[in-house]
Design a protein around this motif. Structure first.
Motif, short mmCIF file in Angstrom:
data_model
loop_
_atom_site.label_atom_id
_atom_site.label_comp_id
_atom_site.label_asym_id
_atom_site.label_seq_id
_atom_site.Cartn_x
_atom_site.Cartn_y
_atom_site.Cartn_z
N PRO A 41 0.69 -1.10 -0.49
CA PRO A 41 0.64 0.26 0.49
C PRO A 41 0.82 1.11 -0.24
CG PRO A 41 -0.47 -0.80 1.72
CD PRO A 41 0.85 -1.90 1.19
N TYR B 85 5.03 -4.43 -2.91
CA TYR B 85 4.16 -5.22 -2.58
C TYR B 85 4.16 -5.30 -1.25
CZ TYR B 85 0.56 -6.78 -0.96
OH TYR B 85 -0.86 -8.05 -0.41
N THR C 260 3.33 -6.60 2.49
CA THR C 260 2.27 -7.84 3.00
C THR C 260 2.55 -7.45 4.75
OG1 THR C 260 4.58 -9.17 3.60
CG2 THR C 260 3.00 -9.45 2.11
N ASN D 240 -4.89 -6.08 1.62
CA ASN D 240 -3.35 -4.93 1.86
C ASN D 240 -3.02 -4.70 2.67
OD1 ASN D 240 -2.83 -5.46 -1.09
ND2 ASN D 240 -3.45 -3.24 -2.21
N TYR E 65 -2.63 -6.00 -7.36
CA TYR E 65 -1.74 -6.26 -5.67
C TYR E 65 -3.22 -7.26 -4.93
CZ TYR E 65 2.31 -5.31 -8.20
OH TYR E 65 2.67 -5.25 -9.44
N ARG E 66 -4.73 -7.42 -5.38
CA ARG E 66 -5.22 -8.03 -4.47
C ARG E 66 -5.48 -8.95 -4.19
NH1 ARG E 66 -8.55 -4.31 -1.34
NH2 ARG E 66 -8.97 -6.20 -0.28
#
Length: 954
Positions: free
Chosen positions: A412, A548, A550, A630, A698-699
């Motif tokens: 995010p 990305y 996590t 996310n 990236y969902r």
């Protein structure tokens, strides 16, 4: 008709997965083609420690990476997932040191450096591949032939190249500064290797006598200094007060006598001092505290080091200035009573001696955080040592701009702020470690201490014109492991050689990692890459386009997983299952504290009374993807895992139903596609659209949910049911239409689900491909489904949607009224639109079969229905006559419940429309939509009230 097909009645993951993976690997399906006509797509795996084993965090991140890799491979991209492991300096050295201590009673010093390093290489050859084998169990489609190790020859050359170039550019230097020092391991460590532990400590208040007859405003001849570390006071070089603290204005610039050491030190003013802490007077020990170091630098105080590298009191203090040069004639003798004392023994004696001198004012309980080395397990010391540093500010400016300009995107996005906060206040990076295992620093010294930096000793002599007889000794230190991993994206592709792989796959596409190493690894990769890798126009190249980030996988109670808590879950146990006995052994077998082991065993027995059953890799991967919202931390949920194991079974059973259907007809001939056929194709394409959109953002959770919802609810629960009347009573052309649709949608669905669920989809696809007329050796090299806009059919979606609502309403009436499924019912409808009336006519047989209806009749607008149970489907009223088995009280209760539900919806809309802020901001069409919904609810409420009155009057 199609020949009868045999298929096992269940999917046996244990019999399929490992053999299937071995076949994939042997066939080379994971390898990129290096075909320059295809777009390159590359992910460099965050290299796990060679000492490690797969934990849930690895499984989580690697599942997401493999999903992207498999998707892009199926998209036709030239796809490389670059794997490798990190040599993990401290961790690996400790593993082997413990091993030789336990087996041989020896230390590394008994072996000597060269022999000990050979011992580590032997250990790696036999035991260092654990995590690679576990990654195979996860189905990771990495190109194992390209697997790299941060100490292999190629990466070692890259490390030396970077070090030498940065030194030549003046960006690497050697200096004496404070570092985090682990006294047990006798090495500098990074901030990431420091654990701050809550501790019940003390705050000691000491009297420091004022010198030369000075007095405080209250007439006292001393200042009270508060400290949590009395042992460091022998290295004090000042006491400090806040410049605006009126209590001490007259004392600024005067001096105190440092007790025990009996030397005069100044009273200084600095904004660092917190007036509210203690007495507002703090001791300044620049050589033993990071904050004091900065204060000392501002006031040009001497650095007095009183500790050895073991954290014992030195026999003689070391005194330096901030220019790294010794200071002569500074009075900093250490009294004999403290020489050689261990630091905490020195603390006790110093406190006792202050007390004996009448200089101990008081001791207060004090909660504080004590920094511990995560490997050595002892409190770390800020230590003044000679180390190698990278001057990172020039590198950071370029790396910061890359994110500011959008060349690198964080997902995010809020993690960009964390990145910026570190990068805009960046300090020089200590890169040397006092270990034997690692990349030895390419620097040599002569007997006079002169430093020579080059790639090897031969180059040193050429570069610096040194004679062959000049004795040189290589630096004993090694580089921080983050230094070599900072080169990961380009060193693994062959740099400093200009390889085809470097040209094709760099920059890589996405990095998937945790927030905790954004600075330690992500930022350093960006800095190093942009400094050393340039495109054909000389523009700095980024290491990846997207980061990305996590969340953390926590246990079901939201606690961080750790061995000390005994709540660690092994992903391989989720796949294969594990007995309670083995799980207890795994969690408590190495516990040093029996009480802790028993506590963990008790909790484990309670939570996993029957152990953990096998779920297979696909169920684990699907669970991890479905939980990947996310950036949020994730509470592990065994029930979700069980649910997705059931989902795998559902997909298998549906496939078996299709492929073993004796009425399946895939022969040549006329084909007629039913409304249901058109609908499922449209729904499938909506699902493809949703999956692609979700993955682009990236969902992974939304992508997994799209597959789950379509497979379970649309394909299995509805479409398979909708085809049964066709196969039972349809024409040959209709049966051929349903047959083709079944196998084609199933085959495409397997391709859609493959990136997340590789094993079960490959196993089924190998059976279905012949039915679907598809050729190929493996599903992973099949094209990923595209959205076929020609198959999007809103009419079919609306019509089947209405049919489903009617069938569901009748089934609910049957269930609520306890009417046997075999009992045929009559269905009456009123207020049916012309469009829906047409649907009824065209799908009469379908509705009668699936809803178990005897008759379907449409009533006139004013025609009264007999005593019935009633439902609303949109504006249409559904009546199922209940003569002979209606329960008046139960039906009134049900109607009352529906009335209350609609009243609640009306109230919700009324509140929204009466909210001035909502009405002022909402678009006109939104307000109109709400009013339209309100009208619909009001009309439905009126109908329900009439029905209620009619039944009540019976």
């Amino acid at each position: 008709m199609t020949k009868q097909f045999e298929m096992a009645d269940r999917f046996d993951s244990s019999a399929v997965e490992q053999a299937l993976y071995k076949h994939w690997e042997e066939q080379g399906y994971f390898k990129p083609s290096l075909n320059t006509s295809k777009p390159g797509y590359c992910i460099a795996i965050p290299p796990p420690n060679v000492t490690g084993s797969l934990h849930m965090g690895h499984a989580f991140q690697q599942t997401l990476m493999d999903t992207l890799i498999r998707f892009n491979r199926m998209e036709g991209n030239n796809t490389l997932w670059q794997a490798g492991t990190d040599h993990a300096g401290i961790a690996t050295q400790m593993v082997v040191e413990r091993k030789i201590a336990a087996e041989e009673g020896k230390t590394r010093h008994d072996y000597g450096r060269k022999a000990f390093i050979n011992k580590i290489w032997d250990w790696k050859a036999h035991s260092g591949g654990t995590i690679s084998q576990q990654m195979r169990r996860l189905g990771n489609s990495v190109d194992w032939e390209r697997e790299r190790f941060t100490m292999d020859e190629g990466l070692s050359n890259a490390v030396k190249e970077v070090f030498v170039r940065l030194h030549e550019e003046g960006l690497i230097y050697r200096g004496k500064r404070l570092v985090n020092w682990d006294p047990k391991l006798r090495t500098a460590i990074s901030d990431l290797e420091v654990e701050n532990k809550e501790s019940k400590g003390s705050l000691w208040h000491f009297r420091y006598p004022l010198a030369n007859g000075a007095k405080t405003a209250e007439g006292k001849d001393y200042l009270i200094v508060a400290t949590t570390r009395p042992e460091t006071m022998l290295g004090d070089t000042a006491v400090a007060v806040h410049p605006e603290d009126e209590r001490y204005q007259d004392l600024i610039g005067k001096t105190v006598m440092l007790p025990l050491a009996n030397r005069e030190i100044p009273i200084i003013a600095d904004d660092y001092v917190d007036r509210e802490f203690g007495t507002g007077v703090v001791k300044i020990t620049p050589a033993h505290d990071f904050n004091d170091y900065e204060v000392g630098k501002r006031h040009n105080l001497p650095l007095v080091n009183i500790l050895t590298l073991n954290a014992d009191i030195r026999d003689e203090a070391e005194i330096f200035g901030y220019n790294n040069k010794p200071i002569e004639n500074y009075p900093a003798l250490i009294p004999n009573d403290y020489k050689g004392l261990e630091r905490f023994a020195a603390r006790k004696k110093i406190v006792a001696d202050f007390d004996a001198l009448g200089l101990l004012e008081e001791i207060k309980p004090h909660d504080l955080k004590v920094p511990y080395g995560d490997r050595g397990g002892v409190p770390i010391e800020p230590m003044l040592t000679n180390q190698w540093y990278v001057s990172v500010k020039p590198l950071a400016e370029v790396a910061t701009k890359a994110v500011e300009d959008g060349e690198i995107q964080f997902v995010p996005k809020q993690y960009e702020n964390l990145y910026f906060s570190w990068m805009r206040d960046i300090q020089d990076w200590c890169i040397s470690r006092q270990l034997w295992w690692g990349h030895r620093i390419p620097a040599w010294y002569d007997e006079d201490g002169n430093i020579y930096v080059a790639r090897n000793e031969e180059e040193v002599r050429q570069k610096y014109n040194l004679t062959a007889d000049l004795v040189l000794k290589q630096d004993e230190d090694v580089l921080d492991t983050w230094f070599s991993s900072g080169l990961w994206t380009f060193s693994t592709l062959g740099w400093p050689e200009q390889t085809p792989e470097l040209k094709m796959f760099h920059p890589t596409d996405v990095l998937i990692t945790g927030f905790d190493i954004i600075f330690f690894w992500v930022a350093r990769m960006i800095m190093f890459t942009m400094h050393f890798i340039k495109d054909e126009n000389g523009k700095p190249q980024v290491p990846f386009k997207t980061v990305y980030v996590t969340g953390l996988i926590r246990d079901e109670q939201g606690q961080k997983m750790s061995k000390s808590k005994g709540n660690v879950l092994d992903p391989i146990d989720m796949i294969d299952g594990i007995s309670l006995e083995d799980l207890l052994e795994k969690r408590t077998g190495n516990m040093m504290q029996p009480q802790l082991a028993e506590k963990i065993a008790k909790a484990t027995r309670k939570e996993f009374a029957d152990g953990i059953s096998a779920h297979g890799t696909d169920a684990l991967r699907f669970t991890l993807a479905a939980l990947a919202s996310n950036g949020r931390d994730i509470n592990w949920d065994m029930k979700r895992l069980e649910g997705y194991r059931n989902f795998c079974n559902k997909l298998w059973n549906a496939s078996r139903f299709v492929l073993t259907n004796e009425k399946l007809d895939l022969n040549e001939g006329d084909v007629e596609y039913s409304l249901a056929d058109r609908w499922i194709k449209s729904e499938f394409n909506r699902t493809v659209e949703a999956f692609r959109s979700a993955l682009a953002q990236y969902r992974f959770d939304l992508a997994a949910n799209a597959i789950y919802e379509f497979t379970w609810n649309q394909f299995c629960d509805w479409y398979l049911e909708l085809t049964k009347p066709i196969f039972a009573q349809g024409t040959d052309a209709q049966k051929r239409g349903a047959s083709r649709t079944l196998v084609q949608v199933l085959e495409q669905l397997l391709r859609l689900a493959h990136p997340i669920m590789p094993f079960i989809t490959e196993e089924i696809w190998q059976k279905v491909k012949g039915f679907a007329g598809v050729s190929g050796d493996t599903i992973m090299l099949q094209p990923f489904p595209q959205v076929d806009t020609a198959s999007l059919d809103e009419v079919a979606e609306q019509q089947i949607g209405w049919i489903k609502e009617v069938i569901t309403a009748v089934r609910n009436i049957r269930a609520e009224s306890n009417i046997a499924p075999s009992k045929p019912l009559d269905l009456l409808l009123r207020h049916v639109s012309d469009e829906n009336r047409k649907i009824l006519v065209e799908n009469d047989r379908l509705l009668k079969t699936l809803a178990k209806l005897e008759t379907i009749q449409v009533l006139g607008a004013d025609e009264k229905a007999p005593l019935s149970v009633t439902k609303l489907v949109g504006k249409a009223e559904l009546f199922v006559p209940m003569a002979g088995f209606i329960n008046k009280d139960a039906e009134l209760a049900r109607l009352n419940k529906e009335i209350e539900k609609i009243q609640g919806e009306i109230k919700r809309i009324e509140n929204k429309l009466s909210n001035e802020a909502f009405v002022a901001k909402a678009p006109e069409q939104v307000i109109a939509k709400e009013k339209e919904k309100m009208q619909g609810y009001q009309e439905g409420l009126e109908k329900l009230r009439i029905q209620f009155s009619e039944i009540e009057a019976l």
